[in-house]
Design a protein around this motif. Structure first.
Motif, PDB file in Angstrom:
ATOM      1  N   VAL A 182      55.807  39.879  57.766  1.00 50.62           N
ATOM      2  CA  VAL A 182      54.597  39.724  56.955  1.00 50.62           C
ATOM      3  C   VAL A 182      53.353  40.073  57.769  1.00 50.62           C
ATOM      4  O   VAL A 182      52.444  40.764  57.282  1.00 50.62           O
ATOM      5  N   VAL A 183      53.301  39.605  59.017  1.00 47.87           N
ATOM      6  CA  VAL A 183      52.145  39.909  59.868  1.00 47.87           C
ATOM      7  C   VAL A 183      52.035  41.418  60.112  1.00 47.87           C
ATOM      8  O   VAL A 183      50.942  42.002  60.002  1.00 47.87           O
ATOM      9  N   LEU A 185      53.221  43.876  58.284  1.00 46.92           N
ATOM     10  CA  LEU A 185      52.873  44.556  57.035  1.00 46.92           C
ATOM     11  C   LEU A 185      51.416  44.304  56.662  1.00 46.92           C
ATOM     12  O   LEU A 185      50.717  45.209  56.171  1.00 46.92           O
ATOM     13  N   THR A 186      50.938  43.100  56.920  1.00 48.09           N
ATOM     14  CA  THR A 186      49.533  42.785  56.636  1.00 48.09           C
ATOM     15  C   THR A 186      48.596  43.621  57.500  1.00 48.09           C
ATOM     16  O   THR A 186      47.569  44.133  57.021  1.00 48.09           O
ATOM     17  N   LEU A 187      48.935  43.769  58.775  1.00 48.18           N
ATOM     18  CA  LEU A 187      48.108  44.594  59.662  1.00 48.18           C
ATOM     19  C   LEU A 187      48.119  46.054  59.220  1.00 48.18           C
ATOM     20  O   LEU A 187      47.085  46.732  59.278  1.00 48.18           O
ATOM     21  N   TRP A 189      48.585  47.034  56.143  1.00 51.39           N
ATOM     22  CA  TRP A 189      47.804  47.039  54.902  1.00 51.39           C
ATOM     23  C   TRP A 189      46.302  47.104  55.219  1.00 51.39           C
ATOM     24  O   TRP A 189      45.541  47.793  54.539  1.00 51.39           O
ATOM     25  N   SER A 190      45.893  46.391  56.245  1.00 50.98           N
ATOM     26  CA  SER A 190      44.467  46.366  56.584  1.00 50.98           C
ATOM     27  C   SER A 190      43.964  47.737  57.015  1.00 50.98           C
ATOM     28  O   SER A 190      42.757  48.003  56.952  1.00 50.98           O
ATOM     29  N   ASN A 193      44.883  49.825  53.059  1.00 57.71           N
ATOM     30  CA  ASN A 193      44.901  49.146  51.757  1.00 57.71           C
ATOM     31  C   ASN A 193      46.065  49.614  50.884  1.00 57.71           C
ATOM     32  O   ASN A 193      45.941  49.769  49.670  1.00 57.71           O
ATOM     33  N   PHE A 195      50.776  50.007  51.089  1.00 61.49           N
ATOM     34  CA  PHE A 195      51.993  49.662  51.820  1.00 61.49           C
ATOM     35  C   PHE A 195      52.544  50.857  52.581  1.00 61.49           C
ATOM     36  O   PHE A 195      53.723  50.889  52.928  1.00 61.49           O
TER      37      PHE A 195
END
Length: 371
Positions: A182-183, A185-187, A189-190, A193, A195
């Motif tokens: 999750v971390v 993928l979140t980074l 995404w940042s 914006n 996947f």
């Protein structure tokens, strides 16, 4: 549980070969290579990350202290770095040769701004999958960014497993692995914006960690369920194998539409690896019956690491010197791959196997055997 995942190793070889076709495509002008499937086959790199997490989790989730962590890193370093260094130096030699041969043959990109002293050291120290100021592209041996990402994943995995053991949280390991995914993928995404995950020299290390820990979870699911699932009818596995490959094939073919949702490839490769780890379906049996495919899997790392240089040399010989048209790659790709295969057989024996980590006990036994 003692198990050799032969079919997964075969897939490593097959997909390394497809990455070769992906990198060969820009030199060619033929529908054999210039088609939507080959042009999106770079996404098979993520299969390697997921599979790596799967097989590393099989062997190394028992790391419990700094000594074991250090030995783990040493083994992985010896496994991947010698060939990486060999190919990096080979590319340095090619850059020097280009300047010597320029007066006699036409050389494309005589001065490649990506290949400089600065990027030589980012490759040398395996930080070429991370954002580094001034680096704007992949460099030297282009596929090596993923080796950097792999090493980053080893560091995170080994450190996390030791922490889980020492803090008494090992039973919650899957939650920690999922949190790492999750971390990552979140980074990612940042950054965009979306996947999208097909980064290399910039955020490739996050892509590697994402895929690696997906593979770790895949192995833990296999480990937890394999006894019961293995009893299912072989026909069910055949259907699952065919379905998994069809989904992957369609996703790769529609890669331009899928890449903004690139994290979906991690799920598809998770399903594929879990399905084929049982080796019970009709496709598994067919793959295991072909000895050459076992060799392809055995040489897969060498195929992956040597192909970029050999594509360049092959192109100089046949296109620049012998004046073959780009359309000739409709059949020349076979000869190019044969060259890569035999060179990879040599590098596998004389670099990969020669420099792999050997415990002091094995070294001592080898010395006795020679005497």
């Amino acid at each position: 549980m003692k198990h050799r995942f032969e079919v997964l190793d075969i897939f490593r070889g097959l997909f390394a070969s497809l990455v070769f076709l992906f990198h060969l495509g820009p030199f060619a002008n033929t529908p054999v290579l210039n088609n939507r499937f080959v042009e999106n086959s770079d996404m098979f790199v993520d299969f390697f990350f997921v599979l790596s997490g799967f097989v590393i989790a099989y062997s190394y989730q028992s790391l419990a202290n700094q000594t074991q962590f250090g030995l783990f890193l040493k083994k992985r370093f010896y496994r991947i770095y010698p060939l990486h260094l060999f190919m990096l130096l080979a590319f340095v030699g090619m850059e020097m040769a280009k300047n010597l041969l320029a007066p006699y043959i036409r050389v494309n990109n005589l001065v490649n701004p990506a290949n400089n002293i600065y990027t030589f050291f980012t490759s040398l120290f395996l930080i070429n999958s991370t954002p580094v100021p001034g680096v704007k592209d992949v460099s030297w041996n282009i596929p090596s960014w993923s080796i950097s990402a792999e090493m980053m994943a080893y560091l995170v995995f080994g450190g996390l497993v030791v922490y889980l053991h020492r803090s008494g949280q090992f039973r919650a390991r899957n939650a920690w692995y999922a949190l790492t995914i999750v971390v990552s993928l979140t980074l990612l995404w940042s950054v965009s914006n979306s996947f999208r995950i097909n980064y290399s020299f910039d955020y490739g290390f996050l892509r590697g960690i994402l895929g690696f820990f997906t593979g770790v979870l895949c192995f833990n699911l296999f480990s937890h369920t394999h006894t019961g699932v293995r009893e299912w009818p072989a026909a069910w596995f055949s259907v699952a194998e065919i379905t998994a490959l069809l989904l992957i094939g369609l996703s790769i073919y529609n890669g331009e539409a899928m890449k903004p949702w690139g994290a979906a490839f991690e799920i598809l490769f998770f399903i594929c690896i879990y399905t084929f780890s049982f080796e019970k379906g009709i496709i598994s049996k067919a793959l295991k019956s072909a000895k050459v495919l076992h060799r392809l899997g055995q040489y897969s790392y060498s195929i992956y690491m040597t192909h970029a240089l050999l594509i360049s040399l092959f192109n100089v010989l046949f296109i620049r010197i012998l004046k073959f048209p780009p359309e000739a790659y409709s059949y020349l790709f076979l000869f190019n791959f044969l060259l890569i295969y035999f060179v990879s057989a040599w590098t596998y024996r004389h670099i990969e196997m020669r420099f792999q980590y050997k415990s002091p006990k094995k070294v001592h036994e080898g010395e006795i055997a020679r005497k």
